[in-house]
Write an enzyme that holds these catalytic residues in place. Structure first.
Site, PDB file in Angstrom:
ATOM      1  N   ARG A 142      -5.424  -2.848  -4.815  1.00  0.00           N
ATOM      2  CA  ARG A 142      -4.466  -2.324  -3.836  1.00  0.00           C
ATOM      3  C   ARG A 142      -3.829  -1.018  -4.288  1.00  0.00           C
ATOM      4  NH1 ARG A 142      -1.918  -5.552  -0.136  1.00  0.00           N
ATOM      5  NH2 ARG A 142       0.163  -4.972  -0.870  1.00  0.00           N
TER       6      ARG A 142
ATOM      7  N   PRO B 155       0.785  -1.243   0.000  1.00  0.00           N
ATOM      8  CA  PRO B 155       0.000   0.000   0.000  1.00  0.00           C
ATOM      9  C   PRO B 155       0.808   1.279   0.000  1.00  0.00           C
ATOM     10  CG  PRO B 155       0.109  -0.848   2.219  1.00  0.00           C
ATOM     11  CD  PRO B 155       0.849  -1.851   1.354  1.00  0.00           C
ATOM     12  N   GLY B 156       2.146   1.190  -0.050  1.00  0.00           N
ATOM     13  CA  GLY B 156       2.940   2.387  -0.239  1.00  0.00           C
ATOM     14  C   GLY B 156       3.816   2.820   0.915  1.00  0.00           C
TER      15      GLY B 156
ATOM     16  N   LYS C 179       6.758   1.650   1.999  1.00  0.00           N
ATOM     17  CA  LYS C 179       8.152   1.763   1.587  1.00  0.00           C
ATOM     18  C   LYS C 179       8.313   2.760   0.439  1.00  0.00           C
ATOM     19  CE  LYS C 179       9.447  -2.870   3.227  1.00  0.00           C
ATOM     20  NZ  LYS C 179       8.163  -3.275   3.821  1.00  0.00           N
TER      21      LYS C 179
ATOM     22  N   CYS D 227       8.705 -10.613   4.529  1.00  0.00           N
ATOM     23  CA  CYS D 227       8.331 -10.634   5.950  1.00  0.00           C
ATOM     24  C   CYS D 227       8.041 -12.080   6.354  1.00  0.00           C
ATOM     25  CB  CYS D 227       7.132  -9.728   6.213  1.00  0.00           C
ATOM     26  SG  CYS D 227       5.650 -10.119   5.269  1.00  0.00           S
TER      27      CYS D 227
END
Length: 504
Positions: free
Chosen positions: A141, A115-116, A118, A234
């Site tokens: 997304r 969703p932005g 990084k 992750c």
């Protein structure tokens, strides 16, 4: 955490970590979660924000702009959030962009951006200079990605919604830095989002590994010699981490691991059965993955991450011709049954409009702005919508473009309607007419709720040389940080805050 870990996951982690360290790892799931925010230095100085923050903050040691905040505090419910002064982000997720070492003026790609979080971190490091291209293949997304870029006032980003293989001919050897925050099995998300455990049981690690393998190969084609790729996940799975890097190194002799310090090292000893084929990688590649990093939840205050930094040797060139590699990826996709749209077709943005008069925009700029934050020579119009496209951007024809640059506004029936993105990307000093409300002023919250405000003309900040009445558009700020537009007339401020952004 209320749900038990999946039995297969427990067995795997016991095998990898050993009984003693697994107990430490398991205990971390009962520890309180760590909450983080990252100061948006594109809008506010890090130390300035820390000194005036309404929250109790503690520095994240591996992220220059990162802070922990205490559980129970609600930074998403403060006017500063709506001013884009920070992004709420899990602390260990801040590490990959720090290791990307972005500098102002560079060309940077965030390949799996939504969703932005990084992407906005990269944008802050670019400081409005250079080019940021962000892409995500999931159209649902991308909306959140666009909103976060606009909220944090990013001016130099291009947003794509395309398959990476379709980007290769356009961006072959173009980028200085590329981030691949790869889709993964999400084992590091189990405590934060317990529903991830159900998804983990439904999706195979091998499924994600195949996607990650392609993303790394595609990024290699788009990176310039001397550039850097940061690959992150992750998850704790070696199949998605060390195995991906070892395989990539064996196939791309022009790349090398840039060793990471300060975190637990990668685990070449985990490239073994039953998780990996120990004979699939060269001894050199196996040794190299020790220079990658693992952020463990039982060793630091964060949910966990894996990060690898890959440097491309200057002058060696890409591993293959961009056109050839693109064709190979398209052929592979078709073989799997997913036929990508031919180049030049599909849901691409229409060609830039011709014959659109920019006079209303120029008039708005002359009346409202002290300087020209967007160069008129780089403006492109799609229909009635005007964008400031970053300098040096190649032709994007055939790609699925969501935003070809900073969205300035709409040229509609001989008038210009400024966008919310324009307001969020401006600074108070750039506006000739503005209203700055204190965050403690009850009108600040009322503005964010979309209400009309009573505002005396004396409260409107104006250019000293302006002789006209204060009526019309003005930039609305909270503690001098822009949050949107308003229209002032006869003591009343008509609210132009977008309905979808309003405080609820």
């Amino acid at each position: 955490m209320t749900k038990p870990l999946p039995p297969l996951f427990r067995e795997k982690m016991i095998d990898l970590l050993g009984e003693n360290e697994f107990e430490q790892f398991l205990t971390s799931y009962e520890d309180p979660r760590s909450f983080g925010l990252r100061v948006n230095t594109g809008k506010v100085d890090r130390d300035e924000f820390a000194s005036q923050s309404p929250f109790h903050l503690e520095a994240v040691t591996w992220a220059a702009e990162g802070f922990y905040y205490e559980e129970g505090e609600r930074p998403g419910k403060h006017p500063y959030y709506h001013a884009g002064l920070y992004y709420i982000q899990e602390p260990s997720a801040m590490a990959p962009v720090e290791l990307l070492q972005v500098k102002p003026g560079e060309r940077v790609l965030d390949l799996c951006a939504a969703p932005g979080g990084k992407s906005t971190q990269i944008a802050a490091k670019l400081q409005g200079e250079g080019v940021l291209v962000v892409n995500d293949i999931h159209s649902d997304r991308v909306k959140a990605l666009v909103k976060n870029l606009e909220l944090l006032g990013v001016r130099n980003a291009v947003v794509l919604n395309d398959k990476p293989e379709r980007m290769l001919n356009v961006f072959g050897g173009y980028f200085d830095k590329i981030l691949i925050d790869a889709p993964c099995s999400g084992e590091g998300m189990f405590r934060k989002e317990e529903e991830m455990m159900g998804q983990w049981e439904r999706h195979s690690v091998q499924e994600f590994a195949a996607m990650q393998r392609e993303l790394l190969a595609q990024a290699a084609v788009m990176l310039a010699p001397g550039g850097r790729i940061v690959y992150s996940t992750c998850t704790f799975s070696p199949e998605e981490n060390e195995a991906q890097i070892a395989e990539f190194l064996d196939k791309h002799s022009d790349f090398a691991v840039v060793p990471i310090e300060g975190f637990a090292p990668g685990r070449p000893d985990w490239l073994r059965e039953p998780w990996c084929d120990s004979n699939a990688y060269s001894s050199k590649a196996k040794a190299a993955v020790a220079g990658t990093a693992r952020l463990w939840p039982h060793r630091l205050r964060g949910e966990g991450h894996y990060v690898a930094v890959l440097g491309k040797g200057a002058g060696t060139g890409a591993s293959a011709n961009a056109s050839d590699v693109a064709a190979d990826f398209v052929a592979a996709a078709e073989k799997r049954g997913g036929r990508p749209a031919p180049r030049g077709k599909g849901r691409a943005v229409a060609a830039p409009s011709t014959g659109v008069s920019l006079e209303p925009l120029e008039a708005f700029s002359g009346e409202l702005l002290r300087s020209e934050p967007f160069a008129l020579g780089r403006l492109v119009c799609y229909g009635e919508h005007a964008y400031a496209s970053p300098a040096g951007l190649p032709e994007l024809h055939g790609l699925k473009v969501v935003r070809p640059g900073w969205y300035i506004g709409a040229l509609h029936r001989g008038r210009f309607e400024p966008s919310h993105a324009l307001a969020m990307g401006l600074r108070l000093r750039e506006a000739k007419r503005a209203l700055s409300l204190a965050s403690s002023d009850e009108r600040a919250l009322r503005y964010l709720k979309g209400e009309t405000l009573e505002v005396a003309e004396s409260e409107i900040l104006r250019d000293p040389q302006e002789t006209q009445a204060a009526k019309g558009y003005c930039l609305v700020c909270i503690d001098d940080h822009p949050v949107g537009w308003g229209k002032w007339l006869d003591g009343m401020l008509k609210n132009e805050y977008p309905p979808g952004w309003r405080w609820t």
